[in-house]
Design an enzyme around this catalytic site. Structure first.
Site, PDB file in Angstrom:
ATOM      1  N   CYS A 111       0.804  -1.231   0.000  1.00 60.06           N
ATOM      2  CA  CYS A 111       0.000   0.000   0.000  1.00 60.06           C
ATOM      3  C   CYS A 111       0.836   1.280   0.000  1.00 60.06           C
ATOM      4  CB  CYS A 111      -0.934   0.030   1.199  1.00 60.06           C
ATOM      5  SG  CYS A 111      -2.051  -1.372   1.257  1.00 60.06           S
ATOM      6  N   HIS A 250      -3.301   7.101   3.678  1.00 57.85           N
ATOM      7  CA  HIS A 250      -3.750   5.816   3.147  1.00 57.85           C
ATOM      8  C   HIS A 250      -5.119   5.512   3.746  1.00 57.85           C
ATOM      9  CE1 HIS A 250      -3.787   1.910   1.511  1.00 57.85           C
ATOM     10  NE2 HIS A 250      -3.716   1.285   2.671  1.00 57.85           N
ATOM     11  N   ASN A 280     -10.077   0.248   0.135  1.00 60.31           N
ATOM     12  CA  ASN A 280      -8.612   0.292   0.164  1.00 60.31           C
ATOM     13  C   ASN A 280      -8.091  -0.133  -1.204  1.00 60.31           C
ATOM     14  OD1 ASN A 280      -5.889  -0.127   0.573  1.00 60.31           O
ATOM     15  ND2 ASN A 280      -6.141  -1.379   2.419  1.00 60.31           N
TER      16      ASN A 280
END
Ligand code: UT7
Length: 379
Positions: A111, A250, A280
């Protein structure tokens, strides 16, 4: 001294929307659980390969910067969802865009890949190795998802975004960051799979699509990692929490973001949230949120941006970016994805239906990886 300004930005979101209600048609879950535990309502499912999404995002970022493909010296492709181990995907994007001769590298820190890529490209510009770079964050997680596992299937989505960086004498762009990794905890977020290389073989050994995912432990480490990294970054650049104009974090869980903002001493009004509509998107998350912040007029000339993130590894980081004078595109690109004639649920059900004898999804490997193979330099 040389700095690296962000002069172009663009995103490419696949149009098909998968709702919480869609997920509840094949998983033992419901909108109330997903919304209250994660803040997520919807996510996107791509009908095209990751390289197609990143191509459109890159073309939009180039137009935004008023640059041609040939102006780019370096492509950094941040992603953890790619189909070939060798060669890297940045080379396919280089070929498709026509960035002839540009250096091309992939960065996979899950990520955090886009932000690690931003660090890499900025450092190369600041040391004079290159003058202009394209940094991409893209994921096609739907093809690698274990759609039978409700603990992960509800959390992720597909998407992409890209930025153009250019050398400048002005002290703007990425001015300070903290990078780190909790390698001791690498086993708590892991996707075990093989790669598409075996697919052409008649005696094919398909890869695993098994997710190891200890949600509560990842949650704790995420809050700790993003909070610590943000404090260190602020200290490095000599700023206080109240000096930050916008946090572009994030987006793995709204509750994680709220905790990080609280510990960092920054009110939620100064935080951009996209988790409710995109879930996500791993490496694509931060750049998509940045592009949306710009589109919404939430980035002003000279804005101070803080970008904390974490991901599998467990990698962590927090980046401080000083925005330049321009917050609007120089030009717009007319490049679009091909139309999608299926719903997101139909796309997911197709992936679910494609199983090997061991019951694992093959779609990630098959993936229609290169729709037009020649267009990406594949014979
Ligand atoms: O960028 C990648 C990094 N990923 C993350 O940062 C994720 C970090 N972790 C999280 O966001 C949260 O831990 C989750 C959203 C993944 C889970 O929330 P939680 O509050 O930590 O729930 P939990 O894992 O402790 O599970 C609670 C219960 C369990 O049932 P029992 O054992 O209490 O009966 C789960 O089986 O919720 C159950 N559960 C679900 N129920 C309905 C787990 N997933 C689901 C689901 N729908 N989708």
């Amino acid at each position: 001294m040389t700095y690296a300004a962000i002069t172009g930005w663009g995103k490419c979101m696949p149009p098909a929307v998968l709702t919480n209600a869609d997920l509840a048609t094949f998983l033992d879950t419901d909108d109330e659980w997903i919304t209250s535990r994660t803040g997520m309502k919807e996510r996107r499912i791509s009908h095209v390969p990751a390289i197609e999404m990143s191509y459109v995002a890159a073309r939009r970022a180039l137009a935004c910067a008023g640059r041609a493909a040939g102006d780019i010296d370096l492509i950094v492709y941040g992603s953890c969802s790619y189909d070939e181990m060798v060669p890297n995907t940045a080379s396919a994007l280089q070929y498709k865009l026509g960035c002839d001769g540009a250096a091309a590298m992939d960065v996979n820190t899950a990520c955090t890949s886009f932000l690690y890529g931003l660090s890499t490209a900025t450092a190369m510009i600041r040391t004079g190795v290159v003058k202009r770079a394209l940094v991409v964050g893209v994921e096609l997680i739907s093809r690698y998802m274990d759609w039978d596992n409700r603990g992960v299937a509800v959390l992720f989505g597909d998407g992409s975004a890209a930025v153009v960086l250019e050398a400048t004498d002005e002290p703007i762009g990425l001015l300070g960051e903290t990078l780190g990794c909790y390698g001791d905890a690498r086993g708590i977020l892991r996707v075990r799979r093989g790669y598409g290389a075996t697919y052409a073989n008649a005696n094919v050994t398909f890869g695993d699509m098994l997710w190891d995912f200890d949600g509560p432990q990842i949650f704790k480490r995420a809050v700790q990692g993003m909070t610590d990294a943000s404090a260190k970054t602020l200290q490095k650049v000599g700023l206080r929490p109240e000096d930050i104009d916008l946090v572009v974090p994030h987006q793995a869980n709204a509750r994680i973001i709220e905790s990080v903002a609280k510990y960092a001493g920054i009110p939620m009004e100064k935080v951009i949230l996209t988790v409710q509509k995109y879930g996500n998107m791993s490496a694509a998350t931060v750049p998509v949120a940045l592009v949306e912040a710009l589109e919404a007029g939430r980035v002003a000339p000279g804005s101070n941006l803080l970008m904390p993130a974490f991901g599998a590894g467990l990698t962590l980081c927090s980046h401080f970016v000083k925005w330049g004078a321009r917050t609007t595109p120089v030009e717009a690109s007319d490049v679009e994805l091909p139309p999608c004639d299926k719903t997101a649920l139909e796309l997911v059900n197709e992936i679910r239906a494609t199983k090997d004898p061991r019951g694992r999804s093959l779609a990630g490997i098959e993936a229609a990886y290169y729709v037009d193979r020649k267009a990406y330099g594949v014979q």
